[in-house]
Structures are given as C-alpha cells and as structure tokens.
Design a protein around this motif. Structure first.
Motif, PDB file in Angstrom:
ATOM      1  N   UNK A 401       0.844  -1.192   0.000  1.00  0.00           N
ATOM      2  CA  UNK A 401       0.000   0.000   0.000  1.00  0.00           C
ATOM      3  C   UNK A 401       0.880   1.243   0.000  1.00  0.00           C
ATOM      4  N   UNK A 402       0.409   2.286  -0.677  1.00  0.00           N
ATOM      5  CA  UNK A 402       1.106   3.570  -0.709  1.00  0.00           C
ATOM      6  C   UNK A 402       0.125   4.617  -0.189  1.00  0.00           C
ATOM      7  N   UNK A 403       0.540   5.376   0.804  1.00  0.00           N
ATOM      8  CA  UNK A 403      -0.322   6.391   1.397  1.00  0.00           C
ATOM      9  C   UNK A 403       0.500   7.634   1.662  1.00  0.00           C
ATOM     10  N   UNK A 404      -0.206   8.720   1.928  1.00  0.00           N
ATOM     11  CA  UNK A 404       0.478   9.969   2.213  1.00  0.00           C
ATOM     12  C   UNK A 404      -0.422  11.142   1.914  1.00  0.00           C
ATOM     13  N   UNK A 405      -0.042  12.335   2.351  1.00  0.00           N
ATOM     14  CA  UNK A 405      -0.853  13.525   2.086  1.00  0.00           C
ATOM     15  C   UNK A 405      -0.989  13.777   0.582  1.00  0.00           C
ATOM     16  N   UNK A 409       2.906  12.758  -4.721  1.00  0.00           N
ATOM     17  CA  UNK A 409       3.401  12.020  -5.887  1.00  0.00           C
ATOM     18  C   UNK A 409       2.982  10.572  -5.937  1.00  0.00           C
ATOM     19  N   UNK A 410       1.889  10.225  -5.273  1.00  0.00           N
ATOM     20  CA  UNK A 410       1.466   8.815  -5.263  1.00  0.00           C
ATOM     21  C   UNK A 410       1.047   8.352  -6.655  1.00  0.00           C
ATOM     22  N   UNK A 411       0.219   9.157  -7.337  1.00  0.00           N
ATOM     23  CA  UNK A 411      -0.206   8.789  -8.692  1.00  0.00           C
ATOM     24  C   UNK A 411       0.970   8.800  -9.654  1.00  0.00           C
ATOM     25  N   UNK A 412       1.863   9.767  -9.498  1.00  0.00           N
ATOM     26  CA  UNK A 412       3.046   9.825 -10.355  1.00  0.00           C
ATOM     27  C   UNK A 412       3.893   8.573 -10.192  1.00  0.00           C
ATOM     28  N   UNK A 413       3.980   8.072  -8.974  1.00  0.00           N
ATOM     29  CA  UNK A 413       4.723   6.838  -8.723  1.00  0.00           C
ATOM     30  C   UNK A 413       4.093   5.671  -9.473  1.00  0.00           C
ATOM     31  N   UNK A 532      -5.076   2.933  -8.308  1.00  0.00           N
ATOM     32  CA  UNK A 532      -4.986   4.292  -7.781  1.00  0.00           C
ATOM     33  C   UNK A 532      -6.313   4.706  -7.144  1.00  0.00           C
ATOM     34  N   UNK A 533      -6.314   4.881  -5.832  1.00  0.00           N
ATOM     35  CA  UNK A 533      -7.450   5.410  -5.076  1.00  0.00           C
ATOM     36  C   UNK A 533      -8.774   4.730  -5.420  1.00  0.00           C
ATOM     37  N   UNK A 534      -8.906   3.421  -5.220  1.00  0.00           N
ATOM     38  CA  UNK A 534     -10.165   2.753  -5.561  1.00  0.00           C
ATOM     39  C   UNK A 534     -11.318   3.145  -4.651  1.00  0.00           C
ATOM     40  N   UNK A 535     -11.037   3.696  -3.465  1.00  0.00           N
ATOM     41  CA  UNK A 535     -12.094   4.011  -2.512  1.00  0.00           C
ATOM     42  C   UNK A 535     -12.421   5.496  -2.456  1.00  0.00           C
ATOM     43  N   UNK A 536     -11.926   6.272  -3.390  1.00  0.00           N
ATOM     44  CA  UNK A 536     -12.221   7.703  -3.378  1.00  0.00           C
ATOM     45  C   UNK A 536     -13.694   7.926  -3.704  1.00  0.00           C
ATOM     46  N   UNK A 537     -14.255   8.996  -3.168  1.00  0.00           N
ATOM     47  CA  UNK A 537     -15.668   9.370  -3.354  1.00  0.00           C
ATOM     48  C   UNK A 537     -16.624   8.401  -2.672  1.00  0.00           C
ATOM     49  N   UNK A 538     -16.134   7.560  -1.759  1.00  0.00           N
ATOM     50  CA  UNK A 538     -16.997   6.603  -1.077  1.00  0.00           C
ATOM     51  C   UNK A 538     -17.066   6.939   0.409  1.00  0.00           C
ATOM     52  N   UNK A 568      -3.966   4.634  -1.586  1.00  0.00           N
ATOM     53  CA  UNK A 568      -5.214   4.859  -0.860  1.00  0.00           C
ATOM     54  C   UNK A 568      -5.061   6.014   0.123  1.00  0.00           C
ATOM     55  N   UNK A 569      -6.091   6.868   0.159  1.00  0.00           N
ATOM     56  CA  UNK A 569      -6.132   7.900   1.200  1.00  0.00           C
ATOM     57  C   UNK A 569      -6.765   7.348   2.469  1.00  0.00           C
TER      58      UNK A 569
END
Length: 616
Positions: A401-405, A409-413, A532-538, A568-569
């Motif tokens: 998992x990759x997390x952070x504010x 650069x999470x998507x860039x990674x 990339x962020x599968x749980x966003x907007x949920x 994931x955020x």
C-alpha cells in the motif's frame, strides 16, 4: 490527459505527408478502380443523356417518322435510369472504401500508439488527442471519397467528352478541352491555394477549441471554484474567432474559383455556337448536330464542378494527416508509419483502449513477474522530481500500500511503475529488464494500472469491462462487479450488463465510476495490479469494504496469485497489506506494516485515529 502541450503542428505539412497517411488507410486498389469506373459511367450517362436529349429535341422538330425517334427515346430513359443507379452503386463502393480505410487507420493508430512511448500521449491535452484520433482520422479518410475519386472521375470523363465532341466538330472539342482545363485545373488550384492558408491557420484553432471545450465540460465545477472558468471561456471564444478568421481567408479564392467554373461553362457553349453556326451555314455540320455540340457541354462540366471542393478536401486532409502523423512520430512509431500497407505486429501490441487491453487475452502472462524499483526518482518530464530514492519490489501474491498527504506524488509513482512516465533517475525493471526496453505488450501482460482518469466508453457495462479482456463472460463480469462493491448498483440497472453508459460515465457517480474501473482491472489477466485510489468518493464503510475485497483479489486464469500495489487515502483497511509506504517530504518517510506505522509515525497514527473518530 492531465498534461497540456501546444497543439500546433508544423505550419506547412512536409512533402509526402498525405501520401504517408493514405498508405495507412490500406486502401484496396481494386475497390478504388471500381468506384472510379462506376462514377465515370454515372456521369457519362449524364453527358450521354444531355447529348441524346439535344438530338431528340432537334430531330423531333423536323417531324420525322416516329420510328426514327424510338431508339433515342429508349436511350433517354436508359441513360436517365442508369445515371441514378450507377451513382448509387458508386456511392456504396466509394463510401465502403472510405469507411474501411478509416477503420484501418484508426486501428493502426491505436495499435502503434499503444506500442509507442506512453509519455507522449500523457503530454497531449485530452480534447486534442480525441480530435486527432477522431475528426482528423475522418478527414484523412474523406480524401478518398471527396478528393481523389472526384479528380479521377473528372479526368476520365473529361477526356472522353472532349474526344466525343471532337468527332462531331473538332473546334468545339478543342474549346471544351480548354474550358474543362480552366474549370478542372485553374479553379481547383485557386480553391486549394485559399484552403491551404485557411487550413494551416484553422487546424490549430480547431484543435484548441476542441481541447478547451472538452476541458470546460469535464471540469466546469473545479474551474468555477478556482476562478479559472472565465479565462477558459475567453480562450474558447478566441479559438472560435481564429477559426472564423481562418475560414474567411479562403472565401475570396473560393469565390473566384466558382466564378471561373461558371465562366468556363458559358465559354464552352459560346465557342460551340460561334464555330458551329458558320459550319452549319457552310454545310459542314448538320443542324441537329449543332444542338448536340451546344448542349452537351452543360452536362460535361458536372464532373469539374466537384473539383474545387475536392481540392479543398485535399488540403484539409493534408493538415489532418500532419497532426495524426505528428502524434505517431511523438510516440516514437513514425518510422513504422512510413512503411505503410502492412499490419503491425500485434503479438506485442495491446488493443485500443486505456492502458492497453487485449494483450492479456492474446498471450498468457509471465508465470511470476517481478516489478522492482531501485533508487527511483519520478516526476513529469521538465519538472522537479515529485519523489526520490524509492525502492520497492512487487511480486505475485504480495500486497503493498502507498499512502500519504495529497500532492506527495502517489499517482506519479504508479504511472512511473507502469512505464507510462520515464524515470527521472534510478530505474524500474520487470523480471530484471528495464521497462523502457520491453515491448509495450510484454509490460501490460505483466502489469496493469488503473488510474483515476481511465476512460469509460459510451457503450454497455459489459463492453466497458471487456476493455480489460475481450473474452470476459457475463458471469465473470458480474463476479468482478460484486467484488468491487457494485452488486446492488448492477441489480438496479434497467438492462443489467447491457445497460448503456454515457461517455466517460457521466450517468454514474464518482464512486461508482471508480469501482467500475476497479472491476475492469480485476478482470485483466496481468499478475501485478497497480490501483490508484479505488475508494475515493466513497463513504467510510463502503471504502473499507471495497479495499478489503481488493486485498482478496482472485488469481489470474493461469492460477498466479495477484500482486497488488494500492494507493489509498483511506488508512484503516491497510492493516491487511504486507507493507505500507508512507510518503512525505518528497520521498518514503516511513515503511513497514500498518500496526508498526501507527505506533511509530506520528502523521500516520494521527490520520488513522482521525478515521476512527469519524466512523464512531
């Protein structure tokens, strides 16, 4: 596409540009020859109809026996019917040629772009990219029906008409030849000259207008909130004004070309009269033949009347071809385009669609691929690195998992690990080989990424899921949707999997769109998934359920366990991950298990506790 580049292509298309693009149409010469033959016969019937009608009217005025007119009467009906039937057949054949060519060019374009450098596409504005693979490809295909075929038909018919007229009265044949040259060469040249200037100015304006309009439609809310909407609307009006001014530059030459064409018709008729009347008086030409010589040119110029528009179409197609080929050249596949006529090697090329699609079905993925990053610095070309000194390994069965504010650069990674962005330093390898050295098809057979901007097509739910793998069955699609948390959504759809979605999923919510893209990723046969962020907007419970289901992703059809790297955020569900990378300050600030990071990383632990307070 999030990037933006200047959509202008070279001001004047280099010599041979249209020829290169037409090769990619893969046109069948036999079909083209048939279309030219049918078009010539159709317009030949029109010329013959005018000639026979003129003879019939003139001869009937002499009150001959009716039987002398019967053959001409039948001929008039035959040529009248034949003109319509042959024109219909010509349209069928010519449009079949054009549509086949457009499909071949678009398929080749998709295949070669998928095999080229992905970063070239990421740097193109989304609206501009759609214009190039959409309207520009159509414009290149139109050159066959609206440019080359009318020219070939006009040349063939013009020669035949001049020969036939010369058999009746040589001076009239010579006059028709001169006037046909004026209407068929000079007038199109003037129209082409004006169109060339207009296209050079208008093609860039049209692309800017398409890109800006799509950006405004897609991001109207964020643009309004940020205060950038008035500026974007002003840019849209400016592009529209540039397009209008470009069109105005062609108006003068087009008007002059139309005048020359009409004067040529009148000149041919007057020349026939001035030379034919004295010939009748001298007994060199029969009165009935004079009627044929005078009236036939009226139909002969029907073919040349299409040539100014054909010349304009050639210029429009040349400008569109320059933009299409520039896209291929930027993607690093321009050399292949020069070859023309051959099918690309699809053994290493994914099908059209976001992030590569058909490769997984075309060939089994590697049994146990290993994706590794060493000393990786990633970021957009021309900008400072977003992340530096990244080391990680993703293997089948591992869960990272990759997390952070936001903005770390999470998507860039993810884009860099998928080979869609070049590393700024360090490297990314797949089974020990640098991603840049591998065919794109080989990469997507091992690694599939689903990003927040992956496209949802204007087709059914099932066909959108088949972007991942063309042989997905309805049951597999239902299982993937249920695993992504869309079971209730699917049950409420009016036509189930056959329900049509609008382009870019405008009829579904942001959370439903993300989960639909997640279901698509789960159907791919690649062993390694980058999500990339599968749980966003949920909401929190739904987000946790989606992530928990994702960690239990089923193996590939070959039985290889999935290796998952999830951005994931939402932090609470990351307890299942084998390793969590916490990004901060332009690098990996901490790494370890979820429990370990909660205990020793203040920022991470506070974020987890805040999630707990929100859920309680």
């Amino acid at each position: 596409m999030s990037g933006a580049v200047d959509v202008d292509v070279e001001r004047r298309a280099p010599r041979g540009t249209l020829r290169r693009a037409v090769r990619l149409l893969d046109v069948d010469p036999r079909r083209v020859a048939l279309a030219v033959l049918l078009g010539t016969l159709a317009l030949g019937c029109a010329v013959a109809l005018a000639a026979v009608s003129a003879w019939l009217i003139a001869r009937a005025s002499q009150m001959p026996p009716v039987l002398e007119l019967s053959v001409a009467t039948v001929a008039v009906r035959t040529f009248g019917i034949g003109r319509g039937v042959l024109r219909y057949l010509e349209r069928l054949v010519s449009h079949d040629v054009a549509l086949r060519g457009m499909a071949a060019l678009r398929t080749t374009l998709y295949d070669r772009l998928a095999a080229g450098r992905p970063q070239a596409l990421l740097a193109v504005r989304r609206g501009d990219l759609l214009a190039r693979v959409g309207s520009d490809v159509d414009a290149v295909g139109d050159v066959v029906v609206r440019g080359l075929l009318p020219a070939a038909v006009a040349a063939t018919l013009g020669i035949g008409t001049c020969v036939a007229m010369a058999l009746f009265w040589p001076p009239a044949g010579a006059a028709v030849a001169v006037c046909l040259l004026a209407a068929g060469v000079l007038a199109p040249w003037l129209a082409a000259h004006g169109a060339r200037t207009a296209q050079e100015r208008g093609v860039a304006a049209r692309a800017r207008m398409s890109a800006t309009a799509l950006g405004v439609l897609d991001d109207a809310g964020p643009l309004a909130v940020s205060g950038r909407l008035p500026g974007e609307l002003a840019a849209l009006r400016a592009a529209d004004g540039d397009l209008a001014r470009a069109a105005d530059t062609a108006a003068g030459p087009a008007a002059l070309a139309a005048a020359i064409a009409q004067l040529a018709v009148g000149g041919a008729v007057l020349a026939a009269l001035f030379t034919g009347v004295p010939a009748v008086a001298a007994g060199l030409l029969a009165p009935v033949e004079l009627a044929v010589v005078v009236l036939t040119p009226l139909a002969a110029f029907e073919a040349t009347s299409l040539l100014p528009a054909a010349a304009v179409q050639v210029q429009r197609s040349r400008a569109a071809a320059a933009r299409v080929l520039a896209l291929l050249d930027d993607a690093g596949v321009g050399a292949d385009a020069d070859a023309g006529g051959g099918e690309p090697d699809r053994s290493s090329v994914p099908a059209a669609g976001p992030r590569g699609t058909r490769a997984a079905a075309a060939s089994p993925a590697a049994a146990s691929p290993v994706l590794a990053a060493t000393g990786l610095a990633c970021g957009w070309p021309g900008r400072p690195p977003a992340l530096t000194d990244v080391d990680l390994v993703l293997t089948p069965g591992s869960r990272v998992a990759v997390a952070g504010p936001s903005g770390e650069g999470k998507t860039t990674l993810l884009l860099t690990l998928a080979g869609l962005l070049p590393p700024l330093a360090g490297g990314v390898t797949l089974d020990g080989a640098p991603l840049a050295s591998l065919p794109r098809g080989r990469v997507v057979r091992g690694v599939v990424v689903t990003g927040e901007d992956a496209h949802v097509f204007a087709t059914t739910v099932l066909e959108n899921l088949r972007v991942a793998r063309g042989d997905v069955t309805p049951q597999e699609a239902r299982d993937a949707l249920h695993r992504a948390g869309l079971g209730p959504w699917l049950a409420d759809l009016p036509d189930g999997l056959d329900t049509l979605l609008l382009a870019d999923a405008r009829t579904v919510s942001g959370g439903e769109r993300r989960r639909l893209l997640l279901a698509r990723a789960l159907l791919a046969d690649a062993p390694l998934l980058l999500v990339d962020e599968p749980a966003e907007h949920l909401d929190a419970p739904t987000a946790d359920a989606v992530l928990d289901g994702l960690w239990q992703a089923p193996p590939t059809r070959a039985g290889t366990p999935r290796g998952l790297l999830v951005v994931s955020h939402r932090l609470t569900p990351l307890a299942t991950a084998d390793e969590v990378l916490w990004l901060a300050g332009g690098g990996i600030a901490a790494r370890g298990t979820h429990r370990d990071l909660v205990a020793r990383v203040p920022g991470y632990g506070e974020a987890v506790r805040a999630e707990g307070r929100e859920s309680s």
